[in-house]
Design a protein around this motif. Structure first.
Motif, PDB file in Angstrom:
ATOM      1  N   ARG A 288      28.589 -28.570  28.532  1.00  0.00           N
ATOM      2  CA  ARG A 288      28.402 -27.934  27.243  1.00  0.00           C
ATOM      3  C   ARG A 288      29.663 -27.539  26.440  1.00  0.00           C
ATOM      4  N   ASP A 289      29.597 -28.150  25.225  1.00  0.00           N
ATOM      5  CA  ASP A 289      30.855 -28.043  24.224  1.00  0.00           C
ATOM      6  C   ASP A 289      30.845 -26.608  24.014  1.00  0.00           C
ATOM      7  N   ILE A 290      31.856 -25.782  24.379  1.00  0.00           N
ATOM      8  CA  ILE A 290      32.198 -24.472  24.045  1.00  0.00           C
ATOM      9  C   ILE A 290      33.408 -24.093  22.894  1.00  0.00           C
ATOM     10  N   SER A 291      33.504 -25.286  22.191  1.00  0.00           N
ATOM     11  CA  SER A 291      34.826 -25.231  21.402  1.00  0.00           C
ATOM     12  C   SER A 291      34.570 -24.191  20.390  1.00  0.00           C
ATOM     13  N   GLU A 292      33.433 -24.198  19.674  1.00  0.00           N
ATOM     14  CA  GLU A 292      33.025 -22.972  18.561  1.00  0.00           C
ATOM     15  C   GLU A 292      33.394 -21.594  19.086  1.00  0.00           C
ATOM     16  N   ARG A 293      33.040 -21.514  20.325  1.00  0.00           N
ATOM     17  CA  ARG A 293      33.072 -20.044  20.752  1.00  0.00           C
ATOM     18  C   ARG A 293      34.501 -19.794  21.278  1.00  0.00           C
ATOM     19  N   LYS A 294      35.297 -20.761  21.809  1.00  0.00           N
ATOM     20  CA  LYS A 294      36.608 -20.666  22.044  1.00  0.00           C
ATOM     21  C   LYS A 294      37.270 -20.305  20.571  1.00  0.00           C
ATOM     22  N   ASN A 295      37.133 -21.097  19.593  1.00  0.00           N
ATOM     23  CA  ASN A 295      37.581 -20.965  18.348  1.00  0.00           C
ATOM     24  C   ASN A 295      37.490 -19.276  17.902  1.00  0.00           C
ATOM     25  N   LEU A 296      36.240 -18.985  18.142  1.00  0.00           N
ATOM     26  CA  LEU A 296      35.625 -17.462  17.724  1.00  0.00           C
ATOM     27  C   LEU A 296      36.372 -16.330  18.430  1.00  0.00           C
ATOM     28  N   ASP A 297      36.737 -16.883  19.791  1.00  0.00           N
ATOM     29  CA  ASP A 297      37.439 -15.950  20.458  1.00  0.00           C
ATOM     30  C   ASP A 297      38.912 -15.829  20.011  1.00  0.00           C
ATOM     31  N   LEU A 298      39.443 -16.997  19.777  1.00  0.00           N
ATOM     32  CA  LEU A 298      40.888 -16.962  19.111  1.00  0.00           C
ATOM     33  C   LEU A 298      41.044 -16.338  17.718  1.00  0.00           C
ATOM     34  N   LEU A 299      40.269 -16.518  17.033  1.00  0.00           N
ATOM     35  CA  LEU A 299      40.032 -15.683  15.776  1.00  0.00           C
ATOM     36  C   LEU A 299      40.023 -14.108  15.825  1.00  0.00           C
ATOM     37  N   ARG A 300      38.976 -13.781  16.945  1.00  0.00           N
ATOM     38  CA  ARG A 300      38.907 -12.250  17.371  1.00  0.00           C
ATOM     39  C   ARG A 300      40.367 -11.767  17.741  1.00  0.00           C
ATOM     40  N   GLU A 301      41.001 -12.573  18.576  1.00  0.00           N
ATOM     41  CA  GLU A 301      42.461 -12.278  19.375  1.00  0.00           C
ATOM     42  C   GLU A 301      43.185 -12.190  18.059  1.00  0.00           C
ATOM     43  N   ASP A 302      43.249 -13.111  17.242  1.00  0.00           N
ATOM     44  CA  ASP A 302      44.324 -13.009  15.934  1.00  0.00           C
ATOM     45  C   ASP A 302      43.746 -11.766  15.287  1.00  0.00           C
ATOM     46  N   LEU A 303      42.601 -11.425  14.999  1.00  0.00           N
ATOM     47  CA  LEU A 303      42.122 -10.326  14.254  1.00  0.00           C
ATOM     48  C   LEU A 303      42.744  -9.018  14.750  1.00  0.00           C
ATOM     49  N   SER A 304      42.353  -8.886  16.071  1.00  0.00           N
ATOM     50  CA  SER A 304      42.972  -7.840  17.012  1.00  0.00           C
ATOM     51  C   SER A 304      44.499  -7.339  16.746  1.00  0.00           C
ATOM     52  N   ALA A 305      45.306  -8.713  16.755  1.00  0.00           N
ATOM     53  CA  ALA A 305      46.659  -8.558  16.664  1.00  0.00           C
ATOM     54  C   ALA A 305      46.922  -8.242  15.216  1.00  0.00           C
ATOM     55  N   MET A 306      45.992  -8.772  14.221  1.00  0.00           N
ATOM     56  CA  MET A 306      46.911  -8.201  13.081  1.00  0.00           C
ATOM     57  C   MET A 306      46.101  -6.914  12.640  1.00  0.00           C
ATOM     58  N   ILE A 307      44.980  -6.336  13.218  1.00  0.00           N
ATOM     59  CA  ILE A 307      44.808  -4.908  12.910  1.00  0.00           C
ATOM     60  C   ILE A 307      45.835  -3.968  13.828  1.00  0.00           C
ATOM     61  N   TYR A 308      46.167  -4.513  15.051  1.00  0.00           N
ATOM     62  CA  TYR A 308      47.311  -3.644  15.414  1.00  0.00           C
ATOM     63  C   TYR A 308      48.552  -3.510  14.673  1.00  0.00           C
ATOM     64  N   HIS A 309      49.218  -4.697  14.379  1.00  0.00           N
ATOM     65  CA  HIS A 309      50.258  -4.668  13.516  1.00  0.00           C
ATOM     66  C   HIS A 309      50.458  -4.208  11.932  1.00  0.00           C
ATOM     67  N   ASP A 310      49.074  -4.471  11.408  1.00  0.00           N
ATOM     68  CA  ASP A 310      48.887  -3.905  10.127  1.00  0.00           C
ATOM     69  C   ASP A 310      48.779  -2.610  10.064  1.00  0.00           C
ATOM     70  N   LEU A 311      48.023  -1.899  10.870  1.00  0.00           N
ATOM     71  CA  LEU A 311      47.838  -0.649  11.072  1.00  0.00           C
ATOM     72  C   LEU A 311      48.630   0.212  11.820  1.00  0.00           C
ATOM     73  N   ARG A 312      49.282  -0.173  12.629  1.00  0.00           N
ATOM     74  CA  ARG A 312      50.144   0.709  13.278  1.00  0.00           C
ATOM     75  C   ARG A 312      51.317   1.546  12.664  1.00  0.00           C
ATOM     76  N   SER A 313      52.224   0.891  11.469  1.00  0.00           N
ATOM     77  CA  SER A 313      52.991   1.621  10.699  1.00  0.00           C
ATOM     78  C   SER A 313      52.376   2.491   9.810  1.00  0.00           C
ATOM     79  N   PRO A 314      51.296   2.221   9.004  1.00  0.00           N
ATOM     80  CA  PRO A 314      50.607   3.030   7.932  1.00  0.00           C
ATOM     81  C   PRO A 314      50.014   4.328   8.843  1.00  0.00           C
ATOM     82  N   LEU A 315      49.741   3.877  10.006  1.00  0.00           N
ATOM     83  CA  LEU A 315      48.931   5.229  10.728  1.00  0.00           C
ATOM     84  C   LEU A 315      50.129   5.926  11.146  1.00  0.00           C
ATOM     85  N   ALA A 316      51.415   5.600  11.413  1.00  0.00           N
ATOM     86  CA  ALA A 316      52.262   6.394  11.796  1.00  0.00           C
ATOM     87  C   ALA A 316      53.034   7.321  10.506  1.00  0.00           C
ATOM     88  N   ASN A 317      52.782   6.812   9.317  1.00  0.00           N
ATOM     89  CA  ASN A 317      53.362   7.371   8.465  1.00  0.00           C
ATOM     90  C   ASN A 317      52.106   8.541   8.050  1.00  0.00           C
TER      91      ASN A 317
END
Length: 525
Positions: A288-317
Motif C-alpha cells: 500500500r503506497d503511503i507516500s502521501e502520508r509520509k509527505n504529510l508527516d514531513l510537512l507536519r514536522e516542518d511545521l512543528s520546527a517552524m512553529i518552534y523557531h518562529d515563536l521562541r524569540s517572540p515568546l522570550a520578548n
C-alpha cells in the motif's frame, strides 16, 4: 451399453454401475454431469423421458436437465419450481424417500400437468432423491407409458445409480464453487489499486498483478522468478527473520520501501499473509503506497520546527516584557490589572511548555541523549504540577488529590522534562473532568522503578484508540474530547522512553482513564 433386464441381475447390475461410475467420473462440468446421468438412466432403463432437478440447501431449484427421446429439451425457472414443490417430485423432495408407481392414474401424488397426457401419457413412474453426505442435492424422475413397467430390481438399481449421481453432482458443484472463487480472486487481484505479489514460502515470485508492473515500471519477465526481498528495503525489525516471523504469525504488517526500475524508493505499508494456492501454501504480499502520508508527516514536522523557531524569540520578548511590567503593576494594587498579568503569565508558561515539548520531540527522535539529568524528588514534581494547574482546576471546580503510599526514592531525570510530562497528563485529566469531579496524581515505589499515575473520571479512552493515542498528531474525535495538535501524549511517551521508562493508559471501571508511567529509581551509593 446393455439394457437392464430381470435375468442375470447381479452381473448386469455390476456392469451397469461400473460403467456409470466411469462415465460420471469423466467430467466435473455440472451441465455435462446432469446430461450424462439422464443419458445413462434412459438407456439402462429403456425409457423415453427423464428429468433431473438440482436443488440448493433451501430446497430451491438451481439447475436441471430434461430429456425426451434421447434429446435435452429446454425448461424455465417457473417449471423447475413447480416440479420440486408439487406432484411426485415435490413429495420426494419433502420426504427424501424413493417412490415406485406402477400406475400413475391410481396415485394421487402424480400430478398431470397441462397438455401432458395428450402429448405423452405416462403410466409408470420412478422418482428417487439424490443425496450427498446425507444432504439432498437433487431429484431424479423417470417415466414410461406402460403400466407396471418398472420392477423392484430396476428400482434398487436406480437407487444405487442415484447414490453415485448425488456424489457426482456434489463434486461438480464443489468444483464450480472453487472455479468461481478463483475467478473472483483473479478479478480482485487484477483490479486491485494496490500492487499484489504472490510468492512461494521462500519469497520466490510466481505471480503479480498489473498494478505491480505499473508501480515498479518493469515487465513480468523482470519480476517472475525473482525473490520478493530484491525489490524491497526492509525495516530493521524484520530484516534478519522476515520469513520466520511470517510463518510463525501467519501474517505480518510492516512499513518499508518498494524499489522501482530506477531504484527509487516508494514508501509502502506491507501486508503479508499465508494463502492456499492450488493446494500449496504461498505468500500474498500487498503493498500500500503511503507516500502521501509520509509527505504529510514531513510537512507536519516542518511545521512543528517552524512553529518552534518562529515563536521562541517572540515568546522570550513577551516574557521579558511581562517581568518588567510586573513590579509597577503590583505597586498600583489594581486587582483587575494584577489578574490580567497573572493570566498572561500562565498563558506564556503554557506556550513555553508547548514549544519546549516540540523541541524535545525533535531532539529525542533525532537520537540526541538527555544531558541535564539530576537527582529529583518525585513528590516535589507532583506538588509543582498541582500548583501550576491550580487556577485551571479551580475554574473548573475540579479537586486534585495527591496520593503517595510509601517512601519514594529519588529519580535521575531531566527535571523540567518530567515536570512537563506530569503537567501535561494532569492538565488533560482536569480538562476531561466535569464540574465537581475529582482527579488524582499518585506515586509509589515498585522495586527498582517508581510508578506514577494520573487518574480522572472523564469519558475514558475508546478501546480502539488505546494503542495509538501516544502517536504524533493523533487526536480523539467527539464533543467529549478537547481539541489540540495531538502532540502532548506523544511528547510524554518520547520523554518517558528516553529515560528508560514506560507509559500506558488504562480505562477505569465506572468511567475515566488512568495514565501510568514508570521511571527507574536512582541508585543509592
Amino acid at each position: 451399453m446393455r439394457v437392464f433386464m430381470d435375468q442375470d441381475i447381479t452381473l448386469t447390475s455390476l456392469e451397469i454401475l461400473y460403467s456409470i461410475s466411469r462415465e460420471l467420473a469423466a467430467s466435473l462440468d455440472l451441465r455435462k454431469v446432469l446430461a450424462n446421468i439422464l443419458t445413462l438412466t434412459t438407456e439402462n432403463m429403456n425409457v423415453e423421458r427423464a428429468s433431473l432437478v438440482v436443488i440448493d440447501i433451501h430446497g430451491k431449484p438451481v439447475d436441471a436437465a430434461i430429456m425426451y427421446n434421447g434429446s435435452l429439451i429446454p425448461h424455465t425457472v417457473d417449471q423447475l419450481l413447480d416440479v420440486v414443490t408439487s406432484g411426485l417430485a415435490g413429495w420426494v423432495v419433502k420426504n427424501q424417500k424413493s417412490v415406485l408407481i406402477n400406475n400413475t392414474q391410481q396415485d394421487d401424488r402424480w400430478l398431470v400437468r397441462p397438455n401432458q397426457e395428450i402429448v405423452d401419457p405416462a403410466r409408470s413412474a420412478l422418482c428417487v432423491p439424490l443425496m450427498a453426505q446425507e444432504v439432498l442435492v437433487g431429484v431424479l424422475t423417470i417415466v414410461h407409458r406402460e403400466v407396471n413397467f418398472f420392477t423392484q430390481s430396476q428400482f434398487a438399481l436406480q437407487q444405487a445409480i442415484a447414490d453415485m449421481a448425488g456424489i457426482a453432482i456434489r463434486n461438480a458443484q464443489l468444483y464450480q464453487e472453487v472455479e468461481h472463487a478463483h475467478l473472483r480472486y483473479r478479478d480482485l487481484f487484477e483490479k486491485s489499486i494496490d500492487p499484489i505479489v504472490v510468492t512461494a514460502m521462500d519469497g520466490m515470485i510466481v505471480a503479480a498483478n498489473q498494478k505491480t508492473f505499473e508501480t515498479m515500471q518493469i515487465t513480468s519477465g523482470e519480476v517472475i522468478g525473482r525473490n520478493i526481498v530484491d525489490f524491497q528495503v526492509l525495516p530493521e525489525k524484520v530484516i534478519d527473520n522476515l520469513f520466520e516471523q511470517i510463518e510463525k504469525n501467519k501474517s505480518l504488517i510492516y512499513e518499508g520501501s518498494l524499489l522501482n526500475a530506477k531504484a527509487e524508493k516508494i514508501p509502502v505499508e506491507v501486508h503479508v499473509s499465508i494463502i492456499n494456492l492450488q493446494g500449496q501454501p504461498s505468500l500474498q504480499w500487498i503493498f500500500r503506497d503511503i507516500s502521501e502520508r509520509k509527505n504529510l508527516d514531513l510537512l507536519r514536522e516542518d511545521l512543528s520546527a517552524m512553529i518552534y523557531h518562529d515563536l521562541r524569540s517572540p515568546l522570550a520578548n513577551i516574557v521579558s516584557s511581562l517581568e518588567l511590567m510586573k513590579e509597577p503593576i503590583v505597586a498600583t494594587k489594581d486587582t483587575s490589572m494584577i489578574q490580567l498579568l497573572e493570566i498572561s503569565d500562565r498563558a506564556t508558561e503554557r506556550m513555553n511548555r508547548l514549544i519546549s515539548s516540540l523541541l524535545d520531540i525533535n531532539r529525542l527522535e533525532a537520537g540526541q541523549p538527555i544531558t541535564n539529568k539530576k537527582m529529583t524528588d518525585v513528590e516535589k514534581l507532583m506538588d509543582e504540577s498541582i500548583e501550576t494547574l491550580h487556577t485551571l482546576a479551580k475554574s473548573k471546580q475540579v479537586m486534585v488529590e495527591k496520593m503517595v503510599f510509601s517512601k519514594i526514592a529519588q529519580i535521575l531525570v531531566d527535571e523540567d522534562m518530567i515536570r512537563r510530562v506530569l503537567i501535561n497528563l494532569l492538565e488533560n485529566a482536569i480538562k476531561f473532568s466535569s464540574e465537581g469531579d475529582k482527579t488524582a496524581i499518585g506515586a509509589k515505589a515498585n522495586g527498582d522503578m517508581v510508578t506514577i499515575w494520573v487518574e480522572d473520571h472523564g469519558p475514558g479512552i475508546p478501546p480502539e484508540s488505546v494503542d495509538k493515542i501516544f502517536n504524533k498528531f493523533v487526536r480523539l474525535h467527539g464533543n467529549s474530547f478537547a481539541k489540540g495538535l495531538g502532540l502532548g501524549l506523544s511528547f510524554c511517551r518520547t520523554a518517558v522512553l528516553a529515560h528508560g521508562g514506560k507509559i500506558w493508559v488504562e480505562n477505569v471501571s465506572g468511567g475515566g482513564s488512568r495514565f501510568i508511567l514508570t521511571l527507574p529509581a536512582a541508585a543509592i551509593n
